[in-house]
Scaffold this active site. Structure first.
Site, PDB file in Angstrom:
ATOM      1  N   THR A  92      43.177  49.354  33.530  1.00 20.50           N
ATOM      2  CA  THR A  92      42.234  49.002  32.444  1.00 20.50           C
ATOM      3  C   THR A  92      41.789  50.248  31.672  1.00 20.50           C
ATOM      4  OG1 THR A  92      41.486  47.072  33.666  1.00 20.50           O
ATOM      5  CG2 THR A  92      40.010  47.874  31.955  1.00 20.50           C
ATOM      6  N   ASP A 129      45.046  45.321  43.216  1.00 24.13           N
ATOM      7  CA  ASP A 129      45.850  46.423  42.651  1.00 24.13           C
ATOM      8  C   ASP A 129      47.187  46.555  43.378  1.00 24.13           C
ATOM      9  OD1 ASP A 129      43.729  47.389  40.926  1.00 24.13           O
ATOM     10  OD2 ASP A 129      42.801  48.312  42.677  1.00 24.13           O
ATOM     11  N   GLU A 139      40.635  39.879  40.194  1.00 24.89           N
ATOM     12  CA  GLU A 139      39.739  41.030  40.040  1.00 24.89           C
ATOM     13  C   GLU A 139      38.464  40.654  39.289  1.00 24.89           C
ATOM     14  OE1 GLU A 139      41.364  44.504  38.030  1.00 24.89           O
ATOM     15  OE2 GLU A 139      39.512  45.599  38.408  1.00 24.89           O
ATOM     16  N   ASP A 170      45.625  40.797  39.362  1.00 25.89           N
ATOM     17  CA  ASP A 170      44.991  41.836  38.545  1.00 25.89           C
ATOM     18  C   ASP A 170      45.503  41.625  37.121  1.00 25.89           C
ATOM     19  OD1 ASP A 170      43.947  44.012  37.305  1.00 25.89           O
ATOM     20  OD2 ASP A 170      44.424  45.423  38.911  1.00 25.89           O
ATOM     21  N   ILE A 222      44.856  43.086  34.246  1.00 21.66           N
ATOM     22  CA  ILE A 222      45.310  44.357  33.639  1.00 21.66           C
ATOM     23  C   ILE A 222      45.111  45.434  34.689  1.00 21.66           C
ATOM     24  CG2 ILE A 222      45.032  46.068  31.810  1.00 21.66           C
ATOM     25  CD1 ILE A 222      43.873  43.962  29.997  1.00 21.66           C
ATOM     26  N   ASP A 223      46.180  45.870  35.313  1.00 18.13           N
ATOM     27  CA  ASP A 223      46.060  47.015  36.212  1.00 18.13           C
ATOM     28  C   ASP A 223      46.301  48.244  35.351  1.00 18.13           C
ATOM     29  OD1 ASP A 223      45.551  48.207  38.716  1.00 18.13           O
ATOM     30  OD2 ASP A 223      47.672  48.728  38.820  1.00 18.13           O
TER      31      ASP A 223
HETATM   32  C1  IPD Z   1      42.732  50.684  38.969  1.00 11.31           C
HETATM   33  C2  IPD Z   1      44.058  51.347  38.753  1.00 11.31           C
HETATM   34  C3  IPD Z   1      43.937  52.829  39.044  1.00 11.31           C
HETATM   35  C4  IPD Z   1      43.421  53.105  40.441  1.00 11.31           C
HETATM   36  C5  IPD Z   1      42.133  52.353  40.701  1.00 11.31           C
HETATM   37  C6  IPD Z   1      42.304  50.891  40.390  1.00 11.31           C
HETATM   38  P1  IPD Z   1      42.197  48.542  37.421  1.00 11.31           P
HETATM   39  O1  IPD Z   1      42.836  49.294  38.731  1.00 11.31           O
HETATM   40  O2  IPD Z   1      45.033  50.785  39.577  1.00 11.31           O
HETATM   41  O3  IPD Z   1      45.183  53.451  38.955  1.00 11.31           O
HETATM   42  O4  IPD Z   1      43.171  54.469  40.592  1.00 11.31           O
HETATM   43  O5  IPD Z   1      41.790  52.552  42.065  1.00 11.31           O
HETATM   44  O6  IPD Z   1      41.100  50.210  40.643  1.00 11.31           O
HETATM   45  O7  IPD Z   1      40.711  48.681  37.547  1.00 11.31           O
HETATM   46  O8  IPD Z   1      42.713  49.222  36.222  1.00 11.31           O
HETATM   47  O9  IPD Z   1      42.639  47.136  37.596  1.00 11.31           O
END
Ligand code: IPD
Length: 283
Positions: free
Chosen positions: A97, A222, A72, A92, A94-95
């Site tokens: 963030t 993600d 990412e 990813d 930190i999913d």
């Molecule tokens: C996000 C999370 C979030 C989702 C977003 C993602 P990130 O990833 O998974 O739940 O709604 O579409 O982009 O940015 O925290 O790695």
């Protein structure tokens, strides 16, 4: 080959656990959270995201020097996001963030591994719950070593559906997101939930806690690992207009069954965000 991927998966589990420790420490220390923005003022990134991604990539490169990466934060820094047939780690760091920034207690390290554009294994470590979700193609899905099985509920009216609002604030997209949400809520379903991380939402589908998760606007990192965890737990993946899921399209329905997935698809007001593998505008 089979043994090689098992080595890679074992390494993914080890490095995800280590990455999780780094994330947990940073969560406890507000001073370590340097928050920056990416595509918009609500698309957040921290130094911990960047540090953890580098830590994972460096460690994998040492063991598997010929493998490729889609990360990412590397993509945010300008690297390409193209899935080749070669062994590719989709990361990813930190999913969730935004959750991390606000200390909302659901964050995950997500590592998917694809060969010939097919997911071979997926690892999602839910750092604060200390839950290690794993799946290997054809060998089932597990949480902390216990087998996972999706819910057997086939009636959407008896279901909980997970979704997220994502980080787009484009008014047209928001209208469609709310229109879909309204239609699904009014089927009616028992409830709608969202953990704030796509990876954990998908692990909740795999665990049988929610019947389905859908979102438009997610990225390949993600959902790469979570998608295999769902399918190995007996679930199905679908595009939001039906048909096969395209990992670069930023659209996904992950459900316990085809019946529930198709019922959700009927209610979704679909749109297509720019693809993950689209060339940057100046190229
Ligand atoms: C996000 C999370 C979030 C989702 C977003 C993602 P990130 O990833 O998974 O739940 O709604 O579409 O982009 O940015 O925290 O790695």
């Amino acid at each position: 080959m089979a043994d090689l991927w098992q080595n890679a998966m074992d390494h993914a589990v080890t490095i995800a656990r280590h990455a999780g420790e780094v994330v947990r420490e940073a969560l406890q220390d507000d001073g370590k959270k340097t928050v920056m923005t990416k595509s918009s003022s609500v698309d957040l990134v921290t130094q911990t995201d960047q540090k953890v991604e580098q830590l994972i990539i460096q460690s994998v490169k040492e063991k598997f020097p010929t493998h490729s990466f889609i990360g990412e934060e590397s993509v945010a820094a300008g690297e390409s996001c193209v899935l080749t047939d070669g062994p590719t780690w989709i990361i990813d760091p930190i999913d969730g963030t935004t959750n991390f920034v606000h200390t909302f207690p659901f964050v995950a390290v997500s590592i998917g591994f694809s060969v010939s554009k097919q997911m071979e294994f997926g690892v999602v470590y839910s750092c604060l719950e200390d839950k290690m979700y794993t799946a290997r193609r054809g060998r089932g899905a597990f949480c902390n070593g216990e087998p996972l099985q999706v819910s057997d509920q086939e009636d959407i009216r008896q279901s909980i559906i997970a979704t997220e609002f994502g980080s787009s604030r484009d008014p047209e997209a928001i209208n469609k997101i709310f229109s879909s949400l309204r239609s699904i809520l009014c089927i009616p379903v028992h409830g709608v939930r969202g953990a704030g991380t796509a990876a954990i939402n998908m692990c909740l589908v795999a665990s049988g806690c929610v019947e389905a998760y859908y979102e438009i606007g997610i990225h390949v990192w993600d959902v790469a690992a979570g998608s295999l965890i769902v399918s190995e737990a007996g679930g199905v993946l679908m595009d939001v207009e039906g048909g096969p899921v395209d990992m670069m399209s930023r659209r996904i329905v992950a459900a316990n069954s085809r019946t529930i997935a198709e019922r959700i698809v009927k209610e979704i007001d679909a749109f297509s965000p720019p693809r993950d593998d689209a060339a940057p505008p100046n190229q």
